[in-house]
Design a protein around this motif. Structure first.
Motif, PDB file in Angstrom:
ATOM      1  N   ASP A  70       0.445  -1.589   0.049  1.00  0.00           N
ATOM      2  CA  ASP A  70       0.220  -0.080  -0.115  1.00  0.00           C
ATOM      3  C   ASP A  70       0.903   1.111  -0.035  1.00  0.00           C
ATOM      4  OD1 ASP A  70      -2.525  -1.505  -0.086  1.00  0.00           O
ATOM      5  OD2 ASP A  70      -2.070  -1.981   2.275  1.00  0.00           O
ATOM      6  N   GLN A  71       1.949   1.037   0.258  1.00  0.00           N
ATOM      7  CA  GLN A  71       3.017   2.365   0.368  1.00  0.00           C
ATOM      8  C   GLN A  71       2.820   3.210   1.601  1.00  0.00           C
ATOM      9  OE1 GLN A  71       5.157   3.483  -3.369  1.00  0.00           O
ATOM     10  NE2 GLN A  71       4.222   2.401  -4.936  1.00  0.00           N
ATOM     11  N   THR A  72       2.398   2.803   2.494  1.00  0.00           N
ATOM     12  CA  THR A  72       2.258   3.974   3.581  1.00  0.00           C
ATOM     13  C   THR A  72       3.475   3.379   4.446  1.00  0.00           C
ATOM     14  OG1 THR A  72       0.117   1.830   4.361  1.00  0.00           O
ATOM     15  CG2 THR A  72      -0.649   3.716   3.417  1.00  0.00           C
ATOM     16  N   PHE A  73       3.330   4.841   5.704  1.00  0.00           N
ATOM     17  CA  PHE A  73       3.872   4.307   7.273  1.00  0.00           C
ATOM     18  C   PHE A  73       3.263   4.761   8.194  1.00  0.00           C
ATOM     19  CE2 PHE A  73       7.208   6.755   9.472  1.00  0.00           C
ATOM     20  CZ  PHE A  73       7.539   5.879  10.222  1.00  0.00           C
ATOM     21  N   VAL A  74       3.269   3.610   9.029  1.00  0.00           N
ATOM     22  CA  VAL A  74       1.787   3.732   9.875  1.00  0.00           C
ATOM     23  C   VAL A  74       2.984   3.722  11.031  1.00  0.00           C
ATOM     24  CG1 VAL A  74       0.233   3.171  11.880  1.00  0.00           C
ATOM     25  CG2 VAL A  74       0.415   2.383   9.582  1.00  0.00           C
ATOM     26  N   SER A  75       2.978   4.936  12.033  1.00  0.00           N
ATOM     27  CA  SER A  75       4.100   5.103  13.451  1.00  0.00           C
ATOM     28  C   SER A  75       3.041   6.218  14.570  1.00  0.00           C
ATOM     29  CB  SER A  75       5.293   6.452  13.080  1.00  0.00           C
ATOM     30  OG  SER A  75       4.279   7.549  12.499  1.00  0.00           O
ATOM     31  N   PHE A  76       3.512   5.883  15.738  1.00  0.00           N
ATOM     32  CA  PHE A  76       2.869   6.963  16.862  1.00  0.00           C
ATOM     33  C   PHE A  76       4.020   7.835  17.176  1.00  0.00           C
ATOM     34  CE2 PHE A  76       1.836   7.742  21.285  1.00  0.00           C
ATOM     35  CZ  PHE A  76       0.555   7.792  20.628  1.00  0.00           C
ATOM     36  N   VAL A  77       3.693   8.919  16.730  1.00  0.00           N
ATOM     37  CA  VAL A  77       4.220   9.969  17.429  1.00  0.00           C
ATOM     38  C   VAL A  77       3.589  10.838  18.340  1.00  0.00           C
ATOM     39  CG1 VAL A  77       4.708  10.790  14.513  1.00  0.00           C
ATOM     40  CG2 VAL A  77       3.195  11.406  15.328  1.00  0.00           C
ATOM     41  N   TRP A  78       5.186  11.889  19.326  1.00  0.00           N
ATOM     42  CA  TRP A  78       4.575  13.212  19.649  1.00  0.00           C
ATOM     43  C   TRP A  78       5.059  14.579  19.449  1.00  0.00           C
ATOM     44  CZ3 TRP A  78       8.678  15.782  22.324  1.00  0.00           C
ATOM     45  CH2 TRP A  78       7.469  16.492  23.556  1.00  0.00           C
ATOM     46  N   ILE A  79       3.911  15.125  18.826  1.00  0.00           N
ATOM     47  CA  ILE A  79       4.513  16.804  18.836  1.00  0.00           C
ATOM     48  C   ILE A  79       4.186  17.745  20.036  1.00  0.00           C
ATOM     49  CG2 ILE A  79       3.577  17.908  16.907  1.00  0.00           C
ATOM     50  CD1 ILE A  79       2.553  15.956  15.133  1.00  0.00           C
ATOM     51  N   TYR A  80       5.158  18.480  19.905  1.00  0.00           N
ATOM     52  CA  TYR A  80       5.334  19.489  21.063  1.00  0.00           C
ATOM     53  C   TYR A  80       5.721  20.539  20.912  1.00  0.00           C
ATOM     54  CZ  TYR A  80       7.298  22.585  24.466  1.00  0.00           C
ATOM     55  OH  TYR A  80       7.925  23.332  25.796  1.00  0.00           O
ATOM     56  N   MET A  81       4.733  21.762  20.875  1.00  0.00           N
ATOM     57  CA  MET A  81       3.978  23.089  20.429  1.00  0.00           C
ATOM     58  C   MET A  81       4.011  24.389  21.393  1.00  0.00           C
ATOM     59  SD  MET A  81       1.269  22.645  17.282  1.00  0.00           S
ATOM     60  CE  MET A  81       0.259  22.204  18.176  1.00  0.00           C
ATOM     61  N   ILE A  82       4.913  25.343  21.039  1.00  0.00           N
ATOM     62  CA  ILE A  82       5.217  26.554  22.531  1.00  0.00           C
ATOM     63  C   ILE A  82       5.153  27.739  21.339  1.00  0.00           C
ATOM     64  CG2 ILE A  82       7.887  26.468  22.246  1.00  0.00           C
ATOM     65  CD1 ILE A  82       7.139  27.370  25.814  1.00  0.00           C
ATOM     66  N   TRP A  83       4.270  28.480  21.844  1.00  0.00           N
ATOM     67  CA  TRP A  83       4.179  29.857  21.509  1.00  0.00           C
ATOM     68  C   TRP A  83       3.654  30.589  22.011  1.00  0.00           C
ATOM     69  CZ3 TRP A  83       0.651  25.858  21.283  1.00  0.00           C
ATOM     70  CH2 TRP A  83      -1.086  26.271  21.992  1.00  0.00           C
ATOM     71  N   GLU A  84       3.929  31.961  21.877  1.00  0.00           N
ATOM     72  CA  GLU A  84       3.664  32.982  22.613  1.00  0.00           C
ATOM     73  C   GLU A  84       2.357  34.023  22.640  1.00  0.00           C
ATOM     74  OE1 GLU A  84       5.888  37.355  24.350  1.00  0.00           O
ATOM     75  OE2 GLU A  84       6.347  36.461  22.246  1.00  0.00           O
TER      76      GLU A  84
END
Length: 478
Positions: free
Chosen positions: A89-103
């Motif tokens: 299927d040409q797919t990539f299955v992953s579990f990601v952690w995204i951290y964001m910070i802004w003012e």
């Protein structure tokens, strides 16, 4: 550990940003802050902060004092688990952690006014947050979104997301199963152009790779090699958008495929070499080689269910299977040819034996006729000899001459069968010379052809295997 890292990141942003603590103090001193006046200590500082910041009005617009300037959002992504890589299927299955910070300029207060409260967690619906998306994502996230967001007294806002990402990834399977894959995850806004929202990453490639390796929980059949991060501006209709691109490099663990696929096919090929010691006179060798071909065909069908049909180049493992199948097919055709020549020689022998048998029967019949004639003539001579009683000597002499003549004729007739059998043998020899071949001519040709083919087959097979495995080792993924 994550808390320490986040604290360090917040400290870096606080020191390097224009909206740091110094500015906040100046703002507070100039009575510019929303919570700049002194307050009495309260038993409920959380409620006082929310009331002071007036967060009950759902401040969901982009936080900026000057709307002509963009809002900077710092992001950091890590791969927590590589769940699956689906080549077909040409797919990539992953579990990601995204951290964001802004003012957020609307959010700052003096902690000492609120019993030392420096930060607090509030529902995400109360504040604006970046509309972050992963461009390669092809399925909706099934995880429960984080319902809270963290605000700091200096005006910075933190948000963490955990996502199970099913993304599209173009697979390069030329060196399968010794391949390495590179899949990208592009973080961008859904609607904001770069004039309003810009993304920036925290760490460089080395630090991002080490951080992800420390947080990695599961790699499945893949070995995480590294991560590359870069910032770009991607066009979207008539405007550009800020994009942070993470490129994940991973290498396949190939031991299972070697044991379950490559080695069995190679063993089947070795059995084809062993078939050269089987006799060509029977049909056992032919059935054995056909069975080997069917086994290789089954392995090719299994391979077809693994590899994608939209690959730009033919994988080396497909060339490996097709090459072995072709060599075994040539070996089967050579076996059929050798058996045909041997059968042709056997048929020629049977035909000659039948011809000699018919000639022998004909000569036997003729010999029987000659024997009958000789006996008849001899008997007639005897009868003549007994019945005649000549009156004079002249008649007696004449009869004796006649008797001797008849005996000579009978002796000559008795010699004719031997001459006839010699004539039959001469005729058979003449026929064999006319064909110009020895009785085992085609058998000799078949043995010589089999010997030559064996040496050629071994040489070509060894060369083919050496080339294939050298390409697997040295060739680069396309």
């Amino acid at each position: 550990m994550n808390t320490v890292i986040l604290a360090l990141l917040v400290l870096v942003l606080v020191v390097g940003s224009q909206g740091g603590s110094t500015n906040n103090n100046s703002k507070d001193d100039n009575n510019n802050g929303p919570c700049d006046h002194d307050r009495k200590k309260s038993k409920f500082p959380y409620e006082d902060v929310l009331t002071c910041l007036d967060l009950t009005d759902n401040k969901l617009v982009r936080p900026a004092k000057d709307y002509k300037k963009p809002t900077w959002v710092y992001v950091q992504m890590s791969i927590l688990a590589i769940l699956d890589v689906k080549e077909i299927d040409q797919t990539f299955v992953s579990f990601v952690w995204i951290y964001m910070i802004w003012e957020d300029p609307h959010i700052y207060w003096k902690p000492h006014h609120f019993d030392g409260l420096d930060k607090m967690t509030v529902p995400t619906d109360l504040l604006w947050k970046p509309d972050l998306m992963i461009e390669e994502m092809i399925e909706k996230d099934k995880d429960i979104p984080n319902p809270f967001i963290t605000i700091h007294s200096n005006g910075f806002v933190e948000h963490v997301r955990n996502l199970m990402v099913v993304s599209s990834c173009k697979m390069q399977v030329y060196k399968f199963p010794f391949d390495s894959q590179r899949c990208t995850l592009s973080l961008k806004s859904i609607i904001y152009p770069e004039e309003e929202l810009k993304f920036q990453f925290f760490e460089n490639d080395t630090r991002a790779t080490e951080w992800t390796r420390e947080m990695m929980r599961n790699e499945s059949e893949w070995l995480y090699m590294g991560m590359k991060v870069e910032h770009q501006f991607a066009p979207r209709f008539h405007q550009n958008q800020s994009v942070v691109i993470y490129t994940i490099t991973m290498k396949r663990r190939s031991l299972l495929y070697v044991v379950n696929f490559l080695v069995p096919v190679l063993l089947l090929f070795g059995l084809d070499f062993a078939s050269f010691v089987i006799s060509d006179s029977g049909g056992e060798k032919l059935g054995f080689e056909v069975t080997l071909l069917l086994a290789v065909t089954v392995m090719q069908l299994i391979l077809n269910d693994i590899l994608p049909c939209s690959s730009d180049s033919i994988p080396l493992i497909a060339v490996y299977c097709i090459g072995i199948f072709g060599l075994m097919m040539v070996s089967l055709l050579e076996t059929i040819l050798v058996m045909y020549l041997i059968e042709k020689d056997s048929a020629s022998k049977e035909k000659k034996a039948d011809k000699n048998r018919s000639l022998s029967e004909d000569s036997g019949d003729k010999q029987g006729n000659y024997d009958g004639d000789v006996k008849k003539w001899t008997r007639c001579a005897c009868v003549c000899n007994v019945s005649d009683e000549p009156p004079s000597e002249l008649l007696s002499v004449a009869k004796e001459d006649k008797r001797s003549q008849l005996m000579e004729e009978s002796n000559s007739l008795e010699k004719h069968p031997d001459e006839l059998s010699e004539a039959v043998k001469g005729l058979s020899l003449l026929l064999s010379r006319k064909e110009g071949r020895k009785p085992d001519y085609w058998t000799g040709v078949a043995k010589e052809l089999h010997r030559i083919f064996f040496f050629v087959y071994v040489t070509v097979s060894a060369l083919f295997l050496v080339v294939i495995f050298s390409l697997w080792i040295t060739a680069e993924d396309e």
